[in-house]
Write a protein that holds these residues in place. Structure first.
Motif, short mmCIF file in Angstrom:
data_model
loop_
_atom_site.label_atom_id
_atom_site.label_comp_id
_atom_site.label_asym_id
_atom_site.label_seq_id
_atom_site.Cartn_x
_atom_site.Cartn_y
_atom_site.Cartn_z
N UNK A 76 28.74 65.87 -5.82
CA UNK A 76 27.15 65.91 -5.51
C UNK A 76 27.07 66.37 -4.41
N UNK A 77 25.71 66.91 -3.88
CA UNK A 77 25.46 67.28 -2.60
C UNK A 77 23.96 66.74 -2.30
N UNK A 78 23.76 66.68 -1.01
CA UNK A 78 22.21 66.44 -0.46
C UNK A 78 22.13 67.04 0.82
N UNK A 79 20.79 67.37 1.15
CA UNK A 79 20.43 67.96 2.32
C UNK A 79 20.60 66.72 3.31
N UNK A 80 21.09 66.82 4.66
CA UNK A 80 21.23 65.94 5.62
C UNK A 80 22.16 64.87 5.23
N UNK A 81 21.76 63.64 5.77
CA UNK A 81 22.80 62.36 5.49
C UNK A 81 22.62 61.73 4.16
N UNK A 136 28.89 74.05 -3.30
CA UNK A 136 27.76 74.41 -3.18
C UNK A 136 27.18 75.32 -2.37
N UNK A 137 26.14 75.83 -2.49
CA UNK A 137 25.49 76.95 -1.64
C UNK A 137 24.15 76.54 -1.32
N UNK A 138 23.72 75.52 -1.25
CA UNK A 138 22.25 74.93 -1.31
C UNK A 138 22.02 74.72 0.36
N UNK A 139 23.19 74.82 1.11
CA UNK A 139 23.06 74.69 2.43
C UNK A 139 22.95 73.02 2.71
N UNK A 140 23.35 72.29 1.87
CA UNK A 140 23.40 70.93 2.10
C UNK A 140 24.68 70.62 2.98
N UNK A 141 24.56 69.38 3.76
CA UNK A 141 25.25 69.06 4.73
C UNK A 141 25.85 67.84 4.43
N UNK A 161 33.30 58.71 -2.45
CA UNK A 161 33.32 59.13 -0.87
C UNK A 161 32.08 59.91 -0.53
N UNK A 162 31.85 59.79 0.68
CA UNK A 162 30.49 60.59 1.18
C UNK A 162 31.14 61.45 2.29
N UNK A 163 30.92 62.62 2.39
CA UNK A 163 31.25 63.47 3.51
C UNK A 163 29.88 63.95 4.14
N UNK A 164 29.80 63.60 5.19
CA UNK A 164 28.35 63.89 6.29
C UNK A 164 28.66 64.71 7.15
N UNK A 165 28.26 66.19 7.14
CA UNK A 165 28.51 66.90 8.17
C UNK A 165 30.10 67.33 8.22
N UNK A 166 30.54 67.49 7.18
CA UNK A 166 32.29 67.70 7.08
C UNK A 166 33.05 66.41 7.63
N UNK A 167 32.72 65.38 7.92
CA UNK A 167 33.40 64.32 8.19
C UNK A 167 33.11 62.94 7.28
#
Lengths: 113, 112
Positions: A92-97, A25-30, A47-53
């Motif tokens: 999937x991706x989302x902004x922030x947490x 993704x290239x939306x800048x989502x973290x 699984x969920x990765x938040x800020x690459x963790x």
């Protein structure tokens, strides 16, 4: 069109194979996610990765191994899968947490033979 | 506490009619309620979403009605078209905290 890109779109693998699903993704989502969806069912969070963790692992069997090389990429490594693992795997991706609006990719159809 | 209950499971509507899908939630911490539309072979696409401080949100032919006291919300599709035939999922979550909790989905068929 979705801005979450998944490859491959279709994958057939034997129970002894090792394969990987990829997501970008290239939306800048973290935050990035893997979901599994069976026919006529809602997506199930894996699984969920938040800020690459890795922040959430919903008790997924170890034959599924996620990897987040950077904030834009997410992989799901597959090994020794069972036929019942055949499903649509959604990134999937989302902004922030993990509590923000989630945007899904088109999915990778996995068939385990 | 985490469930989102969705009904009906399937729905058949005549072209031009109104499609109504209902959802109810239990977790009072939920503060964002999106609806997703999924066509066969595709991933879910965000359709419309609402926060509980608003009782109604309209985008084109799609309207969400929200009843905070009853913990219920619904999707109305006006002038339903065959191209609207898809599976619709309601969902809820607590912003910045919990991931999405999905309803079980409604399969909508719009017939000419």
């Amino acid at each position: 069109d979705t801005e979450v890109t998944q490859t491959p779109k279709h994958l057939v693998m034997g129970m002894t194979n090792k394969k990987s699903l990829k997501c970008e993704q290239h939306m800048g989502h973290r935050a990035m996610y893997w979901y599994k969806q069976k026919a006529k069912k809602p997506p199930e969070l894996m699984f969920v990765y938040s800020y690459e963790k890795l922040s959430i692992n919903e008790s997924v069997p170890s034959r599924f191994s996620p990897e987040c090389p950077n904030s834009s990429l997410l992989n799901l490594h597959l090994h020794a899968l069972q036929p019942e693992d055949s499903a649509l795997y959604l990134c999937a991706s989302s902004r922030g947490g993990s509590g923000n609006t989630i945007y899904f990719g088109e999915g990778s159809w996995l068939t385990v033979v | 506490q985490q469930q989102v209950k969705q009904s009906p499971q399937s729905l058949i509507v005549q072209k031009g009619g109104i499609s109504i899908i209902n959802c109810a939630y239990e977790n009072t911490a939920f503060d964002y309620f999106p609806w997703y539309q999924q066509f066969p072979g595709k991933g879910p696409a965000l359709l419309i979403a609402i926060r509980p401080d608003v009782s109604e949100k309209k985008e084109g032919r799609f309207t969400i009605s929200f009843n905070k006291s009853a913990k219920q919300f619904s999707l109305h599709i006006m002038d339903s078209q065959p191209g609207d035939s898809a599976t619709y999922f309601c969902a809820g979550f607590s912003s910045g905290n919990t991931p999405l909790v999905f309803g079980k989905g409604t399969r909508l068929s719009v017939i000419a």
